[in-house]
Design a protein around this motif. Sequence first.
Motif, PDB file in Angstrom:
ATOM      1  N   GLU A   1       0.741  -1.256  -0.330  1.00 26.78           N
ATOM      2  CA  GLU A   1       0.012   0.005   0.344  1.00 26.78           C
ATOM      3  C   GLU A   1       0.896   1.028   0.028  1.00 26.78           C
ATOM      4  O   GLU A   1       0.528   1.986   1.028  1.00 26.78           O
ATOM      5  CB  GLU A   1      -0.961   0.460   1.455  1.00 26.78           C
ATOM      6  CG  GLU A   1      -2.004  -1.043   1.447  1.00 26.78           C
ATOM      7  CD  GLU A   1      -2.779  -0.541   0.365  1.00 26.78           C
ATOM      8  OE1 GLU A   1      -3.271   0.066  -0.025  1.00 26.78           O
ATOM      9  OE2 GLU A   1      -3.707  -1.902   0.183  1.00 26.78           O
ATOM     10  N   THR A   2       1.325   1.249  -0.582  1.00 25.16           N
ATOM     11  CA  THR A   2       2.784   2.405  -0.982  1.00 25.16           C
ATOM     12  C   THR A   2       1.778   3.868  -1.042  1.00 25.16           C
ATOM     13  O   THR A   2       2.206   5.157  -0.376  1.00 25.16           O
ATOM     14  CB  THR A   2       3.436   2.438  -2.308  1.00 25.16           C
ATOM     15  OG1 THR A   2       2.856   2.065  -3.835  1.00 25.16           O
ATOM     16  CG2 THR A   2       4.440   1.509  -2.137  1.00 25.16           C
TER      17      THR A   2
ATOM     18  N   LEU B   1      -1.625   4.650  -0.362  1.00 28.18           N
ATOM     19  CA  LEU B   1      -1.737   5.207   1.216  1.00 28.18           C
ATOM     20  C   LEU B   1      -1.100   5.646   1.934  1.00 28.18           C
ATOM     21  O   LEU B   1      -1.112   6.678   2.762  1.00 28.18           O
ATOM     22  CB  LEU B   1      -2.459   3.945   1.709  1.00 28.18           C
ATOM     23  CG  LEU B   1      -3.899   4.188   1.903  1.00 28.18           C
ATOM     24  CD1 LEU B   1      -4.958   5.289   1.468  1.00 28.18           C
ATOM     25  CD2 LEU B   1      -4.614   3.457   3.094  1.00 28.18           C
ATOM     26  N   PHE B   2       0.011   4.779   2.117  1.00 26.56           N
ATOM     27  CA  PHE B   2       1.094   5.248   3.272  1.00 26.56           C
ATOM     28  C   PHE B   2       1.748   7.469   2.485  1.00 26.56           C
ATOM     29  O   PHE B   2       2.081   7.379   3.663  1.00 26.56           O
ATOM     30  CB  PHE B   2       2.498   4.374   3.219  1.00 26.56           C
ATOM     31  CG  PHE B   2       3.656   4.567   3.718  1.00 26.56           C
ATOM     32  CD1 PHE B   2       3.056   4.318   5.039  1.00 26.56           C
ATOM     33  CD2 PHE B   2       5.094   5.296   3.045  1.00 26.56           C
ATOM     34  CE1 PHE B   2       4.898   3.901   6.587  1.00 26.56           C
ATOM     35  CE2 PHE B   2       5.857   4.825   4.038  1.00 26.56           C
ATOM     36  CZ  PHE B   2       5.823   4.417   5.540  1.00 26.56           C
ATOM     37  N   ILE B   3       2.303   6.803   1.410  1.00 26.17           N
ATOM     38  CA  ILE B   3       2.226   8.458   1.252  1.00 26.17           C
ATOM     39  C   ILE B   3       2.012   9.670   1.150  1.00 26.17           C
ATOM     40  O   ILE B   3       1.961  11.115   2.041  1.00 26.17           O
ATOM     41  CB  ILE B   3       3.186   8.051  -0.751  1.00 26.17           C
ATOM     42  CG1 ILE B   3       3.994   6.917  -0.140  1.00 26.17           C
ATOM     43  CG2 ILE B   3       3.320   9.818  -0.428  1.00 26.17           C
ATOM     44  CD1 ILE B   3       4.757   6.967  -1.728  1.00 26.17           C
TER      45      ILE B   3
ATOM     46  N   ARG C   1      -0.781   9.184   4.148  1.00 28.16           N
ATOM     47  CA  ARG C   1      -0.781   9.552   5.440  1.00 28.16           C
ATOM     48  C   ARG C   1       0.684  10.572   4.891  1.00 28.16           C
ATOM     49  O   ARG C   1       0.285  11.401   5.848  1.00 28.16           O
ATOM     50  CB  ARG C   1      -0.546   7.994   5.666  1.00 28.16           C
ATOM     51  CG  ARG C   1      -1.605   8.091   6.893  1.00 28.16           C
ATOM     52  CD  ARG C   1      -1.523   6.563   7.647  1.00 28.16           C
ATOM     53  NE  ARG C   1      -0.529   6.546   8.654  1.00 28.16           N
ATOM     54  CZ  ARG C   1       0.232   5.392   8.076  1.00 28.16           C
ATOM     55  NH1 ARG C   1      -0.594   4.381   7.603  1.00 28.16           N
ATOM     56  NH2 ARG C   1       1.438   4.921   8.639  1.00 28.16           N
ATOM     57  N   MET C   2       1.310   9.760   5.407  1.00 27.93           N
ATOM     58  CA  MET C   2       2.810  10.739   5.961  1.00 27.93           C
ATOM     59  C   MET C   2       2.754  12.752   5.025  1.00 27.93           C
ATOM     60  O   MET C   2       2.740  13.059   5.684  1.00 27.93           O
ATOM     61  CB  MET C   2       4.505  11.001   4.606  1.00 27.93           C
ATOM     62  CG  MET C   2       4.372   8.900   5.167  1.00 27.93           C
ATOM     63  SD  MET C   2       5.582   8.579   6.617  1.00 27.93           S
ATOM     64  CE  MET C   2       4.871   7.978   7.605  1.00 27.93           C
ATOM     65  N   ASP C   3       2.224  12.475   4.192  1.00 30.71           N
ATOM     66  CA  ASP C   3       1.973  14.150   3.358  1.00 30.71           C
ATOM     67  C   ASP C   3       1.285  14.668   4.323  1.00 30.71           C
ATOM     68  O   ASP C   3       1.504  16.363   4.516  1.00 30.71           O
ATOM     69  CB  ASP C   3       1.770  13.605   1.933  1.00 30.71           C
ATOM     70  CG  ASP C   3       2.290  13.630   0.257  1.00 30.71           C
ATOM     71  OD1 ASP C   3       3.177  13.912   1.433  1.00 30.71           O
ATOM     72  OD2 ASP C   3       2.186  13.242  -0.175  1.00 30.71           O
TER      73      ASP C   3
ATOM     74  N   GLU D   1       0.179  13.815   7.596  1.00 27.77           N
ATOM     75  CA  GLU D   1       1.089  14.127   9.337  1.00 27.77           C
ATOM     76  C   GLU D   1       2.232  15.444   8.701  1.00 27.77           C
ATOM     77  O   GLU D   1       2.497  15.789   9.266  1.00 27.77           O
ATOM     78  CB  GLU D   1       1.337  13.157   9.422  1.00 27.77           C
ATOM     79  CG  GLU D   1       0.651  11.823   9.869  1.00 27.77           C
ATOM     80  CD  GLU D   1       0.961  11.117  10.490  1.00 27.77           C
ATOM     81  OE1 GLU D   1       2.681  11.159  10.640  1.00 27.77           O
ATOM     82  OE2 GLU D   1       0.607   9.402  10.534  1.00 27.77           O
TER      83      GLU D   1
END
Lengths: 968, 254
Positions: free
Chosen positions: B196-197, B199-201, B203-205, B207
């Motif tokens: 799940e790249t 979604l992860f990115i 979310r990172m963005d 945050e």
Amino acid sequence: MKPPAKMSKPTSLFVIFFSLFVMSEAVFEDQVGKFDWRQQYVGKTLFAHFDSHSQSSKKLFLATDKNIFASFNSRTGDLFWRHVDKVGPEGTIDILLLHGQDALMVVGGGRLLRSWDTNMGGLNWEAVLDTGSFQAACFVAIQDTVKHVAVLKKAVISLHYLTNGHQKWVENLPDSDTVQYQAVYSGGEEEVYVLGVVPNSHLTIIAYSLEDGEIIKQRSVEAPWLSSVESSCVVIGQGVLMCVDPATLALYTLPIQAEEAPQFNQILLQVTPVQPRLEVSLGFQPVLVSSQPHPARSPISEFFLQLGPDHHVLLQLNADGYTIAALRDFQPAFLVSFATTGEKTVAAVMTPKNETVSLQKKKKRFNNICFFKDSVVFPPQLYVHAFLKKDDSVGYRVLVQTQDHALTFIQQPGRVVWTREEALADVVTMEMVDLPLTGTQAELEGEFGKKADGLFPMVLKRLSSQVILLQVWLAHLWKLFYEARQPHGQVKNEVTIETLSRDEFNLQKMMVMVTASGKLFGIDSKSGSILWKHYLENVQPNAVFKLIVQRTTAHFPHPPQCTLLIKDKDTGLASLHVFNPIFGRKSHIAPPALPRPILQSLLLPVIDQDYAKVLLLVDDQYKVTAFPSTKNVLQQLQEMASSIFFYLIRSDQGNLSGFRLRKDLSTERIWEVVLPTEVQKIVAVNGKRPNEHVHSQGRVMGDRSVLYKYLNPNLLAVVTESTDAHPERAFVGVFLVDGVTGRIIHEAVQRKARGPVHFVHSENWVVYEYWNTKSRRNEFSVLELFEGTELYNSTVFSSLDRPHLPQVLQQTYIFPSPITTMEATLTEKGITSRHLLVGLPSGAILSLPKMFLDPRRPEVVTEHSREENLIPYAPEMPIRTEWFINYNQTVARVKGIYTAPSGLESTCLVVAYGLDIYQTRVYPSKQFDVLKDDYDYVLISSVLLALFFATMISKRLAQVKLLNRAWR
Amino acid sequence: MASVPRSFLLLSIIPTILILCADFACCNTGRKTGDGLDTDFSGFSVPLEHSFQVDDVSRFRMRGALQLRGGRETSVSLSQSQLSEEDRNTLKVGEEVAAVDGLYKIRVPRVSLTDRQTERQMDGYLTAFVRACSLVESHLSDVITLHTDVSGYLIGVSIVTIPGACRGTEVEDEVDLEAFNTTLTIIAPTNAPQPETALFIERMDIEHEKRGKPQEQKSFFAKYWMYIVPLVLFLMMSGAQDQSGGGAANGGGR
């Protein structure tokens, strides 16, 4: 994509916290080599050369069938350096030539020509050769100096400079579609001769000019009897081609340089005036052995003629070039070889002598000098090195490669200097067996095994064994005291087969290794020393092995018992080798005859009266043979028949089927699953390890409820790959099938994925790794099975009574490296957390915490997930160098990793094998059950003592006070 | 670069949803016995056979017909007749099969749900079994599941009874053994998730934006100008002094 360094603060802190938690397993500097060892191997020798460059050199150069070029110390047998090339035909070493300090090598079926510096092992230069299959190569000398190397290919001959590898000239060979060019010869003149043959017609000799590659002469000689130059011809003396014709039993000679139309000169073996009469053994193809000591000079005129498997004759070509004279007849003699130093040439002959093999050397004097007393294993190769001693006599060193892939180095008086067991470069399968108890421990254990014979004798027996124990303990104490007085490091614990006994925590075990050559080894896991070896003759090269531990060491006085199932891959016919894994001795128990091909073998938990587990062998008619097949076993089998299920997998038909045993040991097919081979093919099937323990039935979640694991011991993980290899349509299928009922528990498809798939199946999870064809990267996927928050039947698991399908959770991660093999750690009781041991192509072994491969890793961190210690999901799996359990001790070409539990719950024994063997211990949850090395015993005991005395004193004081108060 | 993973995310989510829907539909289409036969022309029927014999030789007889309908949403239904008196006796009255660990086996022929036009007949059957006693004790309530592979071939069949245990309880009522109470489902393989790249990115963005913005926008100079300016001034001042001092010294030397 953003680099992972830009994680948000809490996340990264969290990750760092967890990495700290698992990081401490890395070794400290002073622990290097304390619990681990590595052995490096090279494989079976194809070419060997002694370094004759300088007198005192102790180097040996080997090229092996594992595509390795290596240098050894001839005094110790240790490896100086080695170069591991690609696996497969791309890296095969076609020839190794040594001249001075340069080692010339043709690699990859004539693809590359390489020159190595033998001093340091560095590459001097590498030249890419023209296409075409390699035939032969030789050094070309002019005026006593070797400046060139000639490489003969199927249709081309080329000459290269030794200094830089540049091509001097390259010429196409005439009529290369009809003539098979097989040999190239140079005798130090201005010409290079190429010999070709049209089988059963004629021989072609072409002389090329050394200067510009011009054809000087080209002649063809009638030779209707000749089929191959390579196998039946050699050059001897002043450029005389000597061929042997097995049909008419004649030798033919021909001067290569002859000007006019030449003719072969025939020497019939039967009518030669040679005594004794030369007679060829029935059906044997005679072989000629000659020697050319220096490329600038012609070969010597003496040569060997092999007339039978153990019959050699040393012959000499007379000066006239037409007649031969016999020097000596050697029968029996297995191997012959020549060696030259300066002007002196010796011939070495290996002869069997009363079950030992002796080496003889000769020039004009015939003297036996070496006795090689090891085995009667037929040796296939012999390399001799001769050198001049200070007193001008000739000294010898001999390297023998035997059929069991052992490499033995012998010094002149017949002393075996060292032996290398190169069979261990190709370990196929292995097991670890507990060592037996010491005699006294066994005595105690034996007490319980015996039948009760009255109260009084039992008491006496107990008392006597207690006394023995006391004695042993006192001896142990004395030894400890004695050793403590010795300076550290001087105490040497030599491990021999007699002193083998189990240690306190069962950390030392016997590694039973089965190699592809059919040689079995027993290796001490603590030191890595080979304690026993056993060579199985008549093992086919394509045999597959399965090693089964039928009885462990736990059943004193019955010896432990291992069974090796050896199966011919083509015919399917199998045989059993039953042996004692501690001593390597063949058991006296006769294995059953197996006349039919074996499809499957399975080890039942049923034990016979001698505590051996029963092995069932299913043949191609689905009939079952039991081993051991005593009456007791057969009776038990009959009783249990209806509850013995097994499965068979035919990957070529995509067929999985289940069977049930009947009372008469025939079988009944009860289920069948067919995966159409047009769509996908089964690549691997893996059950769980039978000796695996799972400590906790479930996982406690953040809200204090329990998620129960689906722990089906009969579950099979079946991995398939699509037949369609197109990157968009390729897929990898994962099926979880119950091995008893044939029920497909879960069926998932990983789209746009391709193999090779590596996977581990354990507890309630399956981890697999594949190649993502779309994103072009390796990915890890983890599947976990849960029953839910309620157990269906918590007391016992039965595949027949589990109607509800489990919940399946799955998550996928990117893994930044390809992998070669994978295994999970295993501990005694399964309390310790699990790690995955991943073998990387770089030779490192990564210990990856299973915690990172958890499908419940949350996308968004919540209170519950934090409570559960779940790491937040990150798509990329990290590789930390601290996780490499073998620090810098890389294991070349890792093929398999074996894990075994030790007596300590925290400790798991690991053996990685491939080209090298590496043994170590891992502590997935740190050493929670072991006191640290620097634990302060003095402090704790003084504190305890102080407390004890304080209690005593205060008690006394209190008593006094009480008394005083009472008096008042 | 962020746009690519986002679309990728959508792509990866859609099949998952589709599969979920398909699964849901499958579960719904499992029909009880007695439902009328579907008069759908795209569907086809294959025989479902069963065998329950005392001697271990399997003799399969017709149990019912499976109505399969391929296409986008595969569905399946079963029409089956009641057990005959004789069969019931074999199963229960004799209690032979059940008593001697007998097995009740079913089989269906290997067919393809999508590839019907070619009418390619694959040989062989898919077989599954359940203990006869558990079938009797569950009053013939069984769950039959058909498994297909990615291209719609039937690859396996499984049968379980609910409850699945054999407790040795007597089944008194003959009527209980008359008709099967079958739940039928068809299961296609699920798509395994991809990393799940996206979604992860994302979310990172998010945050990152949340906490990183106010601090990161200030440059180094903007943050520390109050320290830098006096320092530079001080350096300049001292430098000027040095120069003048040096000049003076030089002048003195001449």
